[in-house]
Scaffold this motif. Structure first.
Motif, PDB file in Angstrom:
ATOM      1  N   SER A  59       0.823  -1.202   0.000  1.00  0.00           N
ATOM      2  CA  SER A  59       0.000   0.000   0.000  1.00  0.00           C
ATOM      3  C   SER A  59       0.864   1.263   0.000  1.00  0.00           C
ATOM      4  N   GLU A  60       1.862   1.296   0.859  1.00  0.00           N
ATOM      5  CA  GLU A  60       2.732   2.475   0.952  1.00  0.00           C
ATOM      6  C   GLU A  60       3.581   2.644  -0.313  1.00  0.00           C
ATOM      7  N   ALA A  61       4.089   1.547  -0.830  1.00  0.00           N
ATOM      8  CA  ALA A  61       4.895   1.625  -2.056  1.00  0.00           C
ATOM      9  C   ALA A  61       4.037   2.095  -3.225  1.00  0.00           C
ATOM     10  N   LYS A  62       2.794   1.646  -3.264  1.00  0.00           N
ATOM     11  CA  LYS A  62       1.874   2.058  -4.332  1.00  0.00           C
ATOM     12  C   LYS A  62       1.566   3.553  -4.235  1.00  0.00           C
ATOM     13  N   LYS A  63       1.400   4.046  -3.005  1.00  0.00           N
ATOM     14  CA  LYS A  63       1.177   5.483  -2.817  1.00  0.00           C
ATOM     15  C   LYS A  63       2.389   6.283  -3.281  1.00  0.00           C
ATOM     16  N   ALA A  64       3.579   5.798  -2.950  1.00  0.00           N
ATOM     17  CA  ALA A  64       4.807   6.496  -3.365  1.00  0.00           C
ATOM     18  C   ALA A  64       4.911   6.542  -4.882  1.00  0.00           C
ATOM     19  N   ALA A  65       4.612   5.422  -5.516  1.00  0.00           N
ATOM     20  CA  ALA A  65       4.697   5.352  -6.985  1.00  0.00           C
ATOM     21  C   ALA A  65       3.602   6.183  -7.646  1.00  0.00           C
ATOM     22  N   SER A  66       2.452   6.319  -7.009  1.00  0.00           N
ATOM     23  CA  SER A  66       1.407   7.149  -7.610  1.00  0.00           C
ATOM     24  C   SER A  66       1.767   8.633  -7.514  1.00  0.00           C
ATOM     25  N   LEU A  67       2.473   9.019  -6.455  1.00  0.00           N
ATOM     26  CA  LEU A  67       2.922  10.406  -6.333  1.00  0.00           C
ATOM     27  C   LEU A  67       4.112  10.705  -7.238  1.00  0.00           C
ATOM     28  N   ASP A  68       4.971   9.690  -7.418  1.00  0.00           N
ATOM     29  CA  ASP A  68       6.160   9.843  -8.271  1.00  0.00           C
ATOM     30  C   ASP A  68       6.330   8.571  -9.095  1.00  0.00           C
ATOM     31  N   PRO A  69       5.744   8.539 -10.306  1.00  0.00           N
ATOM     32  CA  PRO A  69       5.791   7.317 -11.123  1.00  0.00           C
ATOM     33  C   PRO A  69       7.200   6.842 -11.470  1.00  0.00           C
ATOM     34  N   GLU A  70       8.183   7.710 -11.298  1.00  0.00           N
ATOM     35  CA  GLU A  70       9.564   7.303 -11.596  1.00  0.00           C
ATOM     36  C   GLU A  70      10.354   6.968 -10.327  1.00  0.00           C
ATOM     37  N   HIS A  71       9.657   6.768  -9.229  1.00  0.00           N
ATOM     38  CA  HIS A  71      10.325   6.358  -7.989  1.00  0.00           C
ATOM     39  C   HIS A  71      10.533   4.843  -8.069  1.00  0.00           C
ATOM     40  N   LEU A  72      11.609   4.463  -8.729  1.00  0.00           N
ATOM     41  CA  LEU A  72      11.841   3.054  -9.039  1.00  0.00           C
ATOM     42  C   LEU A  72      12.105   2.209  -7.801  1.00  0.00           C
ATOM     43  N   GLU A  73      12.682   2.798  -6.791  1.00  0.00           N
ATOM     44  CA  GLU A  73      12.931   2.019  -5.570  1.00  0.00           C
ATOM     45  C   GLU A  73      11.620   1.682  -4.872  1.00  0.00           C
ATOM     46  N   ALA A  74      10.650   2.593  -4.930  1.00  0.00           N
ATOM     47  CA  ALA A  74       9.326   2.291  -4.357  1.00  0.00           C
ATOM     48  C   ALA A  74       8.667   1.161  -5.142  1.00  0.00           C
ATOM     49  N   LEU A  75       8.798   1.207  -6.461  1.00  0.00           N
ATOM     50  CA  LEU A  75       8.246   0.115  -7.274  1.00  0.00           C
ATOM     51  C   LEU A  75       8.954  -1.205  -6.979  1.00  0.00           C
ATOM     52  N   ALA A  76      10.267  -1.151  -6.741  1.00  0.00           N
ATOM     53  CA  ALA A  76      11.003  -2.377  -6.406  1.00  0.00           C
ATOM     54  C   ALA A  76      10.532  -2.947  -5.064  1.00  0.00           C
ATOM     55  N   VAL A  77      10.228  -2.075  -4.107  1.00  0.00           N
ATOM     56  CA  VAL A  77       9.676  -2.539  -2.825  1.00  0.00           C
ATOM     57  C   VAL A  77       8.299  -3.153  -3.068  1.00  0.00           C
ATOM     58  N   TYR A  78       7.515  -2.555  -3.955  1.00  0.00           N
ATOM     59  CA  TYR A  78       6.199  -3.104  -4.288  1.00  0.00           C
ATOM     60  C   TYR A  78       6.350  -4.519  -4.862  1.00  0.00           C
ATOM     61  N   VAL A  79       7.328  -4.705  -5.753  1.00  0.00           N
ATOM     62  CA  VAL A  79       7.578  -6.033  -6.330  1.00  0.00           C
ATOM     63  C   VAL A  79       7.861  -7.030  -5.215  1.00  0.00           C
ATOM     64  N   GLU A  80       8.763  -6.647  -4.320  1.00  0.00           N
ATOM     65  CA  GLU A  80       9.138  -7.551  -3.230  1.00  0.00           C
ATOM     66  C   GLU A  80       7.959  -7.830  -2.299  1.00  0.00           C
ATOM     67  N   ALA A  81       7.141  -6.812  -2.054  1.00  0.00           N
ATOM     68  CA  ALA A  81       5.992  -6.985  -1.159  1.00  0.00           C
ATOM     69  C   ALA A  81       4.901  -7.846  -1.793  1.00  0.00           C
ATOM     70  N   CYS A  82       4.828  -7.842  -3.114  1.00  0.00           N
ATOM     71  CA  CYS A  82       3.814  -8.672  -3.799  1.00  0.00           C
ATOM     72  C   CYS A  82       4.115 -10.162  -3.660  1.00  0.00           C
ATOM     73  N   LEU A  83       5.382 -10.487  -3.555  1.00  0.00           N
ATOM     74  CA  LEU A  83       5.797 -11.892  -3.545  1.00  0.00           C
ATOM     75  C   LEU A  83       5.910 -12.411  -2.125  1.00  0.00           C
ATOM     76  N   PRO A  84       5.670 -13.710  -1.926  1.00  0.00           N
ATOM     77  CA  PRO A  84       5.785 -14.287  -0.584  1.00  0.00           C
ATOM     78  C   PRO A  84       7.251 -14.310  -0.131  1.00  0.00           C
ATOM     79  N   PRO A  85       7.481 -14.550   1.150  1.00  0.00           N
ATOM     80  CA  PRO A  85       8.858 -14.614   1.642  1.00  0.00           C
ATOM     81  C   PRO A  85       9.686 -15.650   0.870  1.00  0.00           C
ATOM     82  N   GLN A  86      10.985 -15.444   0.885  1.00  0.00           N
ATOM     83  CA  GLN A  86      11.930 -16.321   0.178  1.00  0.00           C
ATOM     84  C   GLN A  86      11.648 -17.790   0.491  1.00  0.00           C
TER      85      GLN A  86
END
Length: 156
Positions: free
Chosen positions: A24-51
């Protein structure tokens, strides 16, 4: 709140194991700044289950969508190329799309060996690694590649 604040909240939530809040937080960051790639990378990691745990189709699809956004902004992110290719091939079973993904990666980074290795592993698949079985695997995964190969090798 700024994109950076949401990003930091996402990182904190991910560290605490709260993947839903991190998404949720990473999505908010990316919606405010679509080029915030680190926020999108956190979103990717948060979408996936633990290692070590397999991703569901929905989780993998959400992660892949974010990976594609990252690649669109910064095509030099080899970590995201790898993540996307593996999501397609391993979690979503999209072997044909994964081959195209890796071919595009080769065009962006022609000196990188990862795409070649990944394409070879897809083509080898469960059929083994002999040249005959790789060709058979390629014909099953990507029929137009097999047809192009036949056209190249047939006498004219």
């Amino acid at each position: 709140m700024s994109a950076e604040s949401h990003y930091l909240n996402a990182l904190e939530a991910l560290d605490e194991g709260d993947r839903d809040k991190a998404k949720s937080e990473a999505k908010k960051a990316a919606s405010l700044d679509p080029e915030h790639l680190e926020a999108l990378a956190v979103y990717v990691e948060a979408c996936l289950p633990p290692q070590g745990m397999p991703a569901s189709m929905a989780q993998a699809a959400q992660a892949l969508s974010a990976v594609k956004k990252i690649i669109a902004v910064d095509p030099t992110r080899m970590d995201m190329w790898v993540q996307g290719g593996r999501l397609m091939a391993d979690d979503l079973g999209m072997l044909h799309d994964a081959l195209h993904w890796w071919q595009t990666c080769r065009e962006i980074a022609p000196r990188e060996v990862t795409p070649v290795v990944e394409m070879a592993s897809i083509l080898a698949g469960p059929w083994g690694s002999s040249p005959t079985t790789i060709r058979y695997g390629a014909a099953r995964v990507c029929p137009h590649l097999a047809e192009a190969r036949r056209a190249q090798t047939s006498p004219t």
